[in-house]
Write a protein that holds these residues in place. Sequence first.
Motif, PDB file in Angstrom:
ATOM      1  N   GLN A  41     -31.967  15.027  81.667  1.00  0.00           N
ATOM      2  CA  GLN A  41     -30.863  14.262  81.080  1.00  0.00           C
ATOM      3  C   GLN A  41     -29.789  13.967  82.116  1.00  0.00           C
ATOM      4  O   GLN A  41     -29.529  14.776  83.006  1.00  0.00           O
TER       5      GLN A  41
ATOM      6  N   TYR B 271     -25.299   9.724  77.029  1.00  0.00           N
ATOM      7  CA  TYR B 271     -26.613  10.053  77.584  1.00  0.00           C
ATOM      8  C   TYR B 271     -27.237   8.827  78.244  1.00  0.00           C
ATOM      9  O   TYR B 271     -27.678   7.913  77.561  1.00  0.00           O
TER      10      TYR B 271
ATOM     11  N   THR C 168     -29.947   8.824  79.836  1.00  0.00           N
ATOM     12  CA  THR C 168     -31.402   8.913  79.747  1.00  0.00           C
ATOM     13  C   THR C 168     -31.901   8.356  78.416  1.00  0.00           C
ATOM     14  O   THR C 168     -33.095   8.265  78.194  1.00  0.00           O
ATOM     15  N   ASP C 169     -30.972   7.948  77.555  1.00  0.00           N
ATOM     16  CA  ASP C 169     -31.336   7.251  76.328  1.00  0.00           C
ATOM     17  C   ASP C 169     -31.877   5.860  76.691  1.00  0.00           C
ATOM     18  O   ASP C 169     -31.233   5.111  77.404  1.00  0.00           O
TER      19      ASP C 169
END
Lengths: 264, 225
Positions: free
Chosen positions: A63, A70, A72-73
């Motif tokens: 992440q 976030y 990494t979404d």
Amino acid sequence: MLSGQVVLKIKDLVKNYDQRAVLKGLTLTVSQGEVLVVIGPSGCGKSTLLRCLNGLEPVNGGQIIFEGQYLTDPQTNWSRIRQRVGMVFQNYELFPHLTALENILLGPIKVQNKSREEALAKAEYWLNRVDLWDRRHSFPRQLSGGQKQRVAIVRALAMDPEIMLFDEVTASLDPEMVREVLDVITNLAQEGLTMLIVTHEMAFARAVADRIIFLDDGGIVEDSTPDVFFQNPATERARRFLNIFHYDDIHKPNGSLNLAKNNL
Amino acid sequence: MLDSALSVFKMGRNLARLMEGLGVTLEISCLAVALSIVLGIPIGLLMAGQRPIVKRILRLYLEFIRVMPILVLLFLFYYSLSKIWNINLSAMAVSILVFTLWGAAEMGDLVRAAVTSLPRHQWDSGRALGLTETQVSFYVIIPQAVRRLLPGVINLATRMIKTTPFVFFINLPDLVKVGQQIVEVAGFRNPLASVWVYGFIFIIYFAICYPISLLSRYLERRWPS
């Protein structure tokens, strides 16, 4: 200097190129106003780490949390994030068909929808600070390497980033131009801008860093203050790396130098 | 001397016929060059694209056009199409078709080369500023690709214009064909007719192609890549 508020949190970050793991579960926290210098042997994943932080490289695991968001979404709006994360590259990467000034104005006007006057005022401020206001109408090909890199730094700063990523920004420069670029970065560090700097300039790293991150084989090997790292590194790997920059004196006291004296 | 020259052009409708011939030359050139540019851009983008089958087909098309003499293509389309499929195209239509087939293939290759020669880092650099993919294309990639493209396009256009006289092999009276007919008739009485007529044609081709060549040199100096 540190206000302690966390800006960036990286947890177990994994990045592979094809089958090869470049980052193997890297964890790192960066606070507001901190200057992190990332060093390590080539191929250790330094540049990849920076490129993951603004989405130029998709990540394979872990992440990245920037200001509570976030990254990494998969739904991440990278255009929004990149306005807040400035990046400067090793080879400047200015747009060759635009003048220095137009290079700088492009982002604020087209991405942030600022008026030309507002963008121009900011560009003037920054260009003056790096001593390049009178070269604003030059094309990149008419500028020296050091000047191009200073324009590239201003181009990133003109977006008012909250954090700056410097990816080996002096590695392509002639030695006499390295200084002018590093002085600009040192100046920014003193103002409290949060920065991640990848560099091979050890003296500069020692002077500018709040923390040294030593990366090897896709992971953090040491995370310490510059004084500790350069005087007393904790690991054998860091010691071996630092020895690359150290040269033993080969002139023996009564050796070949005496020959020169005899000839006088 | 001057009388001898003027007499050739004043005889009958000679000057008017030469102008009509020039009209044919210009019509083929302008239409074929314009169509080639319009069709060549998507062809080039596909050639630079990711689909291997599309790329191989277009590569084959380009190589086929390159190895075939233009004259053979003209004959093929003018004489053979009607025999095989009973399609009767006018000489003008065949000329424009063949020149466009040639120009679009070459233009496609120029576009492919211009797009793929741009360093990938220019994309990164634009993205890192927060520009969207469309904005990077529009403000960073396309302006640079066009600059790299221009000298090649101008070179292609002059080559196409200079090759148009081939159409007289399929009986289309272009400038050079008309000139030849005039020289054949006027040459009996005026031994210098060929000098005047072909000299005139030389000047016209020069007047069309030289400004294009100057423009190319000017742009290359203004936009070094």
